[in-house]
Design an enzyme around this catalytic site. Structure first.
Site, PDB file in Angstrom:
ATOM      1  N   HIS A 136       0.811  -0.234 -10.441  1.00 20.33           N
ATOM      2  CA  HIS A 136      -0.099  -1.095  -9.664  1.00 20.33           C
ATOM      3  C   HIS A 136      -0.424  -2.383 -10.435  1.00 20.33           C
ATOM      4  O   HIS A 136      -1.588  -2.731 -10.650  1.00 20.33           O
ATOM      5  CB  HIS A 136      -1.389  -0.351  -9.315  1.00 20.33           C
ATOM      6  CG  HIS A 136      -2.047  -0.905  -8.075  1.00 20.33           C
ATOM      7  ND1 HIS A 136      -2.683  -0.112  -7.155  1.00 20.33           N
ATOM      8  CD2 HIS A 136      -2.166  -2.182  -7.604  1.00 20.33           C
ATOM      9  CE1 HIS A 136      -3.167  -0.863  -6.174  1.00 20.33           C
ATOM     10  NE2 HIS A 136      -2.859  -2.130  -6.429  1.00 20.33           N
ATOM     11  N   ARG A 192       0.853  -1.183   0.000  1.00 19.88           N
ATOM     12  CA  ARG A 192       0.000   0.000   0.000  1.00 19.88           C
ATOM     13  C   ARG A 192       0.893   1.239   0.000  1.00 19.88           C
ATOM     14  O   ARG A 192       1.898   1.292   0.722  1.00 19.88           O
ATOM     15  CB  ARG A 192      -0.927   0.026   1.225  1.00 19.88           C
ATOM     16  CG  ARG A 192      -2.048  -1.003   1.163  1.00 19.88           C
ATOM     17  CD  ARG A 192      -3.060  -0.608   0.115  1.00 19.88           C
ATOM     18  NE  ARG A 192      -4.179  -1.535  -0.018  1.00 19.88           N
ATOM     19  CZ  ARG A 192      -4.247  -2.489  -0.933  1.00 19.88           C
ATOM     20  NH1 ARG A 192      -3.245  -2.680  -1.769  1.00 19.88           N
ATOM     21  NH2 ARG A 192      -5.315  -3.257  -1.021  1.00 19.88           N
TER      22      ARG A 192
END
Length: 304
Positions: free
Chosen positions: A267, A219
């Protein structure tokens, strides 16, 4: 007949060939819809970008089944009183292992200096063996444990750290200091919670061996951006390969894009795979109908 609301309409074309087949294979008779009257819905398949944000009318719903491993964008929703399950998808796990192992080997072997070498420098320096390159993984859940197993199979010595006590893993503040102190390569695979935000601040980055490499497919908020940039500029951190960010897509003017010691990947470290995640969804619905505990149930107090 069960009614399953697929509350992620943008993803439905990807799941349409697989989810009905997985439910049928599990012996479930269900209609899968992208719109339904709340009083008719037995299960909700969910993604955080869903237009569904108010769960209050879904009084019949037995569980909300998240399509992503991360639940930080839904777990705090005050209208969500139904059980919430996060996604632990074998396909996602496999993808994460490949990304982590690939970039660990890239930095361990020093591949960048050979792939991009415009000055044609002949440097015959050999890297150490994997057994001489300590790796630390922060977060030893399903993803972290799978990555640790794969790296150990290549002879990397892997230290694992978890927020809570687990057999064979370091934990707590003192354990974190110990885990960071040996990490020539650091992998962050923690969820985003109030306790993990900015976990890697200036003080903790300073605990790493000088020149350590950071891989963050977990994250974006786990690392203090400004502290990381300062540590890179000072040489305390040798390189950071980042797959997740506080704002995504990463803004074009963010200094990560242009920093010579930062690699940005968009990502892509791991993604939920429709084929394998459909089977996970089907198994959880099957368990719900049999009155058995759901898999991967989220602990609301811990936030994951």
């Amino acid at each position: 007949m069960l009614t399953v609301l697929f509350a992620a309409p943008a993803l439905w074309p990807e799941y349409e060939p697989h989810l009905p087949a997985a439910l049928a294979e599990a012996g479930l008779t269900a209609r899968i819809v992208t719109e339904a009257a709340p009083a008719e819905v037995d299960y909700i398949v969910y993604a955080p970008a869903s237009p569904l944000q108010d769960f209050t009318p879904y009084t019949r719903t037995k569980a909300v089944l998240n399509l992503w491993a991360g639940v930080e964008k839904i777990v705090g929703n005050p209208t969500l009183t139904q059980p919430l399950c996060r996604m632990v998808d074998p396909g996602l796990t496999e993808g994460m292992v490949e990304w982590v192992v690939g970039h660990t080997l890239r930095h361990h072997l020093g591949m960048d200096r050979h792939i991009v070498n415009p000055a044609r420098v002949w440097d015959p320096t050999c890297p150490p063996l994997a057994r001489e390159r300590p790796v630390t993984i922060l977060g030893m859940g399903a993803l972290g444990s799978a990555c640790a197993e794969a790296l150990r199979a290549l002879n990397f010595p892997v230290t694992g750290w978890s927020r809570t006590e687990k057999p064979g893993q370091l934990h707590g503040a003192q354990g974190l200091r110990q885990a960071l102190s040996t990490a020539q390569i650091l992998v962050t695979l923690l969820p985003k919670t109030p306790e993990t935000e900015n976990l890697l601040d200036a003080d903790r980055l300073a605990l790493l061996p000088r020149g350590a490499v950071i891989l963050n497919p977990g994250r974006g908020a786990l690392i203090d951006d400004q502290a990381l940039l300062a540590a890179l500029d000072a040489g305390q951190i040798g390189h950071a390969t980042l797959d997740v960010f506080r704002v995504e897509p990463l803004p074009q003017d963010h200094p990560f894009w242009s920093h010579p010691k930062v690699t940005v990947t968009p990502h892509i470290a791991a993604d939920t795979r429709a084929v394998t995640s459909s089977r996970v969804i089907a198994e959880n619905i099957q368990r719900g109908e049999a009155g058995e505990p759901f898999l991967h149930l989220v602990d609301r107090a811990r936030g994951y």
